[in-house]
Write a protein that holds these residues in place. Sequence first.
Motif, PDB file in Angstrom:
ATOM      1  N   GLY A  30       0.818  -1.211   0.000  1.00 24.25           N
ATOM      2  CA  GLY A  30       0.000   0.000   0.000  1.00 24.25           C
ATOM      3  C   GLY A  30       0.845   1.251   0.000  1.00 24.25           C
ATOM      4  N   PHE A  31       1.932   1.243   0.768  1.00 22.94           N
ATOM      5  CA  PHE A  31       2.827   2.400   0.771  1.00 22.94           C
ATOM      6  C   PHE A  31       3.467   2.621  -0.592  1.00 22.94           C
ATOM      7  CE2 PHE A  31       3.385   2.360   5.577  1.00 22.94           C
ATOM      8  CZ  PHE A  31       2.718   3.557   5.748  1.00 22.94           C
ATOM      9  N   VAL A  32       3.884   1.541  -1.262  1.00 21.83           N
ATOM     10  CA  VAL A  32       4.454   1.687  -2.609  1.00 21.83           C
ATOM     11  C   VAL A  32       3.423   2.316  -3.538  1.00 21.83           C
ATOM     12  CG1 VAL A  32       5.298   0.439  -4.641  1.00 21.83           C
ATOM     13  CG2 VAL A  32       6.168  -0.148  -2.383  1.00 21.83           C
ATOM     14  N   ASP A  33       2.196   1.818  -3.490  1.00 20.38           N
ATOM     15  CA  ASP A  33       1.119   2.366  -4.315  1.00 20.38           C
ATOM     16  C   ASP A  33       0.883   3.836  -3.975  1.00 20.38           C
ATOM     17  OD1 ASP A  33      -2.028   3.008  -4.335  1.00 20.38           O
ATOM     18  OD2 ASP A  33      -1.600   1.628  -5.974  1.00 20.38           O
ATOM     19  N   GLY A  34       0.705   4.128  -2.710  1.00 17.33           N
ATOM     20  CA  GLY A  34       0.386   5.497  -2.299  1.00 17.33           C
ATOM     21  C   GLY A  34       1.505   6.486  -2.570  1.00 17.33           C
ATOM     22  N   ILE A  35       2.720   6.112  -2.253  1.00 15.27           N
ATOM     23  CA  ILE A  35       3.845   7.030  -2.437  1.00 15.27           C
ATOM     24  C   ILE A  35       4.182   7.176  -3.913  1.00 15.27           C
ATOM     25  CG2 ILE A  35       6.310   7.366  -1.997  1.00 15.27           C
ATOM     26  CD1 ILE A  35       5.762   5.983   0.780  1.00 15.27           C
ATOM     27  N   LEU A  36       4.292   6.055  -4.639  1.00 15.56           N
ATOM     28  CA  LEU A  36       4.698   6.114  -6.042  1.00 15.56           C
ATOM     29  C   LEU A  36       3.576   6.645  -6.939  1.00 15.56           C
ATOM     30  CD1 LEU A  36       6.912   5.505  -8.145  1.00 15.56           C
ATOM     31  CD2 LEU A  36       5.923   3.226  -8.361  1.00 15.56           C
ATOM     32  N   GLN A  42       1.722  11.039  -9.346  1.00 13.92           N
ATOM     33  CA  GLN A  42       0.427  11.716  -9.331  1.00 13.92           C
ATOM     34  C   GLN A  42      -0.501  11.205 -10.440  1.00 13.92           C
ATOM     35  OE1 GLN A  42       0.810  16.011  -8.900  1.00 13.92           O
ATOM     36  NE2 GLN A  42       2.502  15.743  -7.467  1.00 13.92           N
ATOM     37  N   TRP A  43      -0.513   9.899 -10.627  1.00 13.94           N
ATOM     38  CA  TRP A  43      -1.374   9.277 -11.626  1.00 13.94           C
ATOM     39  C   TRP A  43      -2.811   9.206 -11.146  1.00 13.94           C
ATOM     40  CZ3 TRP A  43       1.658   4.483 -13.798  1.00 13.94           C
ATOM     41  CH2 TRP A  43       2.707   4.938 -14.602  1.00 13.94           C
ATOM     42  N   HIS A  44      -2.984   9.028  -9.848  1.00 20.22           N
ATOM     43  CA  HIS A  44      -4.335   9.003  -9.288  1.00 20.22           C
ATOM     44  C   HIS A  44      -4.284   9.309  -7.810  1.00 20.22           C
ATOM     45  CE1 HIS A  44      -3.221   4.704  -8.401  1.00 20.22           C
ATOM     46  NE2 HIS A  44      -3.877   4.978  -7.286  1.00 20.22           N
ATOM     47  N   ILE A 135     -13.496   3.898  -8.079  1.00 22.35           N
ATOM     48  CA  ILE A 135     -13.208   5.216  -7.499  1.00 22.35           C
ATOM     49  C   ILE A 135     -11.890   5.816  -7.986  1.00 22.35           C
ATOM     50  CG2 ILE A 135     -14.651   4.894  -5.464  1.00 22.35           C
ATOM     51  CD1 ILE A 135     -12.109   4.269  -3.856  1.00 22.35           C
ATOM     52  N   HIS A 136     -11.017   4.981  -8.489  1.00 23.50           N
ATOM     53  CA  HIS A 136      -9.813   5.474  -9.165  1.00 23.50           C
ATOM     54  C   HIS A 136      -9.230   4.358 -10.016  1.00 23.50           C
ATOM     55  CE1 HIS A 136      -7.719   3.874  -5.487  1.00 23.50           C
ATOM     56  NE2 HIS A 136      -6.883   3.455  -6.408  1.00 23.50           N
ATOM     57  N   HIS A 137      -8.317   4.723 -10.883  1.00 25.38           N
ATOM     58  CA  HIS A 137      -7.630   3.772 -11.751  1.00 25.38           C
ATOM     59  C   HIS A 137      -6.142   4.041 -11.645  1.00 25.38           C
ATOM     60  CE1 HIS A 137     -11.425   2.485 -13.459  1.00 25.38           C
ATOM     61  NE2 HIS A 137     -11.774   3.765 -13.422  1.00 25.38           N
ATOM     62  N   VAL A 138      -5.335   3.054 -12.022  1.00 25.24           N
ATOM     63  CA  VAL A 138      -3.881   3.220 -11.929  1.00 25.24           C
ATOM     64  C   VAL A 138      -3.456   4.482 -12.657  1.00 25.24           C
ATOM     65  CG1 VAL A 138      -1.640   2.235 -12.538  1.00 25.24           C
ATOM     66  CG2 VAL A 138      -3.462   0.759 -11.644  1.00 25.24           C
ATOM     67  N   ARG A 139      -3.910   4.595 -13.883  1.00 31.03           N
ATOM     68  CA  ARG A 139      -3.651   5.799 -14.667  1.00 31.03           C
ATOM     69  C   ARG A 139      -4.863   6.016 -15.562  1.00 31.03           C
ATOM     70  NH1 ARG A 139       1.815   7.790 -17.670  1.00 31.03           N
ATOM     71  NH2 ARG A 139       1.077   9.908 -17.914  1.00 31.03           N
ATOM     72  N   GLY A 140      -5.585   7.106 -15.315  1.00 29.57           N
ATOM     73  CA  GLY A 140      -6.792   7.394 -16.070  1.00 29.57           C
ATOM     74  C   GLY A 140      -6.495   7.707 -17.528  1.00 29.57           C
ATOM     75  N   GLY A 141      -7.512   7.657 -18.338  1.00 30.86           N
ATOM     76  CA  GLY A 141      -7.360   7.995 -19.744  1.00 30.86           C
ATOM     77  C   GLY A 141      -7.800   6.869 -20.644  1.00 30.86           C
TER      78      GLY A 141
END
Length: 179
Positions: A30-36, A42-44, A135-141
């Motif tokens: 979770g920290f890797v996801d949140g921090i990276l 700032q992908w999501h 509610i979110h995606h790894v990288r939107g678009g």
Amino acid sequence: MATTAGEAGTGPEPASLRLPGIVLGVGLGGFVDGILLHQLLQWHHMLSSTDSDRIGVRYYDPRTVSGLEMNTVWDGLFHTVCWLAVLIGLAILYSRVTRERRRVWTSRVLWGWILAGWGVFNLVEGVLDHQILGIHHVRGGPHQLWWDLGFLVLGALLLAGGYLLARSGRSFDPAGAPA
């Protein structure tokens, strides 16, 4: 109490390292996801796709100050859960390890279960937040589905690789190891 086996693959892994390893892996993943993904790239953010979610959460556009503030609060709550998972994992590990602490921290068994826990985090978060809730995606678009699927594949690889690494390690009971 945990099972002891002399050689790799001759018996089950010590259950005493499985739970703390998985809980630590969930928190660290979770920290890797949140921090990276949330902070550095700032992908999501936690609520960055609620304009197209499946549960009706109000949309907070992360490109506005007020939207970014609300997303930052939810990112902070997410990091709090990750932090608690790491603390709980460490507490469980500490309670189960009375001797040979260095041997435990360098064991394939523990690090395998940590990787497996990271994989569990990716799979649960990827299915729940990206697919079910939306509610979110790894990288939107336009290619967000491929990013989300890649996240799930990475989770499956971490889970499988961690399991295999844990199985290849030498099993021992950290509570009963000789002094």
